[in-house]
Scaffold this motif. Structure first.
Motif, mmCIF file in Angstrom:
data_model
loop_
_atom_site.group_PDB
_atom_site.id
_atom_site.type_symbol
_atom_site.label_atom_id
_atom_site.label_comp_id
_atom_site.label_asym_id
_atom_site.label_seq_id
_atom_site.Cartn_x
_atom_site.Cartn_y
_atom_site.Cartn_z
ATOM 1 N N TYR A 107 100.860 95.852 69.969
ATOM 2 C CA TYR A 107 102.149 95.312 69.551
ATOM 3 C C TYR A 107 101.837 93.920 69.021
ATOM 4 C CZ TYR A 107 106.952 93.746 69.571
ATOM 5 O OH TYR A 107 108.174 93.263 69.185
ATOM 6 N N ASP B 82 107.837 92.263 63.726
ATOM 7 C CA ASP B 82 107.096 92.896 64.817
ATOM 8 C C ASP B 82 106.498 94.205 64.330
ATOM 9 O OD1 ASP B 82 107.841 90.846 66.544
ATOM 10 O OD2 ASP B 82 109.666 91.876 67.152
ATOM 11 N N TYR B 83 105.227 94.408 64.646
ATOM 12 C CA TYR B 83 104.474 95.571 64.186
ATOM 13 C C TYR B 83 103.842 96.324 65.358
ATOM 14 C CZ TYR B 83 104.231 93.390 59.499
ATOM 15 O OH TYR B 83 104.505 92.835 58.278
ATOM 16 N N ILE B 84 103.627 97.607 65.158
ATOM 17 C CA ILE B 84 102.649 98.367 65.928
ATOM 18 C C ILE B 84 101.435 98.431 65.020
ATOM 19 C CG2 ILE B 84 102.019 100.592 66.921
ATOM 20 C CD1 ILE B 84 104.110 99.108 68.574
ATOM 21 N N SER C 64 99.322 98.482 60.003
ATOM 22 C CA SER C 64 100.466 98.024 60.789
ATOM 23 C C SER C 64 101.766 98.656 60.290
ATOM 24 C CB SER C 64 100.579 96.499 60.718
ATOM 25 O OG SER C 64 99.437 95.889 61.270
ATOM 26 N N VAL D 124 108.179 97.516 63.319
ATOM 27 C CA VAL D 124 109.081 97.974 64.377
ATOM 28 C C VAL D 124 110.432 97.294 64.220
ATOM 29 C CG1 VAL D 124 109.455 98.050 66.872
ATOM 30 C CG2 VAL D 124 107.156 98.343 65.959
ATOM 31 N N SER D 125 110.401 95.981 63.985
ATOM 32 C CA SER D 125 111.642 95.239 63.763
ATOM 33 C C SER D 125 111.341 93.988 62.953
ATOM 34 C CB SER D 125 112.304 94.857 65.088
ATOM 35 O OG SER D 125 111.550 93.867 65.753
ATOM 36 N N LYS E 266 115.015 94.030 58.506
ATOM 37 C CA LYS E 266 114.097 95.164 58.329
ATOM 38 C C LYS E 266 114.191 95.753 56.920
ATOM 39 C CE LYS E 266 112.316 99.097 60.877
ATOM 40 N NZ LYS E 266 112.509 100.001 61.995
ATOM 41 N N SER F 253 107.680 98.521 55.173
ATOM 42 C CA SER F 253 107.505 99.163 56.490
ATOM 43 C C SER F 253 106.048 99.334 56.886
ATOM 44 C CB SER F 253 108.199 100.522 56.506
ATOM 45 O OG SER F 253 107.652 101.352 55.503
#
Length: 185
Positions: free
Chosen positions: A66, A84-86, A109, A112-113, A126, A131
């Motif tokens: 994360y 924010d990324y995964i 990546s 996420v938000s 977003k 994305s």
């Protein structure tokens, strides 16, 4: 054919046995390139990894993290963009000593938000950011004990993070420092 299968099975079992799993967490200092008047934003990263030896001095370490990235804007008011990324880095490591390693590899990546904040008001951003982000990481690490280590990495983004951006590409750049813990076998 049976001998080849047996040798392959033994090699696969050995490779699976040699894998090490762990967790890591740390601080991100991120910024956006080609975005006027930006300052670094402090965030965090946390996740899991698997380290698998490829040869005596080389290993591969895929991770799932994360990652909190973004930037503050230097001007009147409190303005920031937090994304924010995964992230899924796949780092190829050279083990210079049993404790010290150098690493490099790609990072993929997924957003996420994303939040934009201006003068105390915040909202979802977003729809304004891409994305997916891809970058390359360069880093190093040192294990003080067989299980506990310090990690440092810089990840330079290759893709524009802003959707439909008519100007220069705005890319992520993030310096990460943290701790890693390898689970004992």
């Amino acid at each position: 054919m049976k001998k080849l299968f047996l040798v392959g099975a033994v090699a696969l079992f050995g490779a699976m046995n040699a894998q090490t799993f762990g967790v890591k967490a740390g601080m991100n200092i991120s910024n956006l390139s080609n975005a006027d008047d930006t300052k670094s934003l402090v965030g965090f990263n946390a996740g899991v990894f698997m380290n698998a030896p490829l040869a005596a001095d080389f290993s591969i370490q895929p991770e799932v993290l994360y990652n909190a990235k973004g930037a503050k804007y230097d001007g009147p008011g409190d303005i920031s963009l937090k994304i924010d990324y995964i992230s899924v880095p796949v780092m190829f490591q050279y083990n210079a000593t049993p404790q010290f390693y150098l690493e490099a590899g790609p990072e993929f990546s997924f957003v996420v938000s994303s939040k934009a904040k201006a003068n105390g008001m915040s909202g979802d951003a977003k729809d304004a950011v891409e994305s997916f982000d891809i970058g390359v990481g360069l880093g190093a690490g040192y294990y003080f004990t067989p299980n506990i280590g310090l990690t440092a990495r810089y990840v330079a983004g290759f893709s524009d993070v802003i959707k439909n951006n008519p100007g220069d590409s705005v890319r992520n750049g993030v310096f990460q420092i943290g701790l890693a813990y390898k689970f004992s076998k």
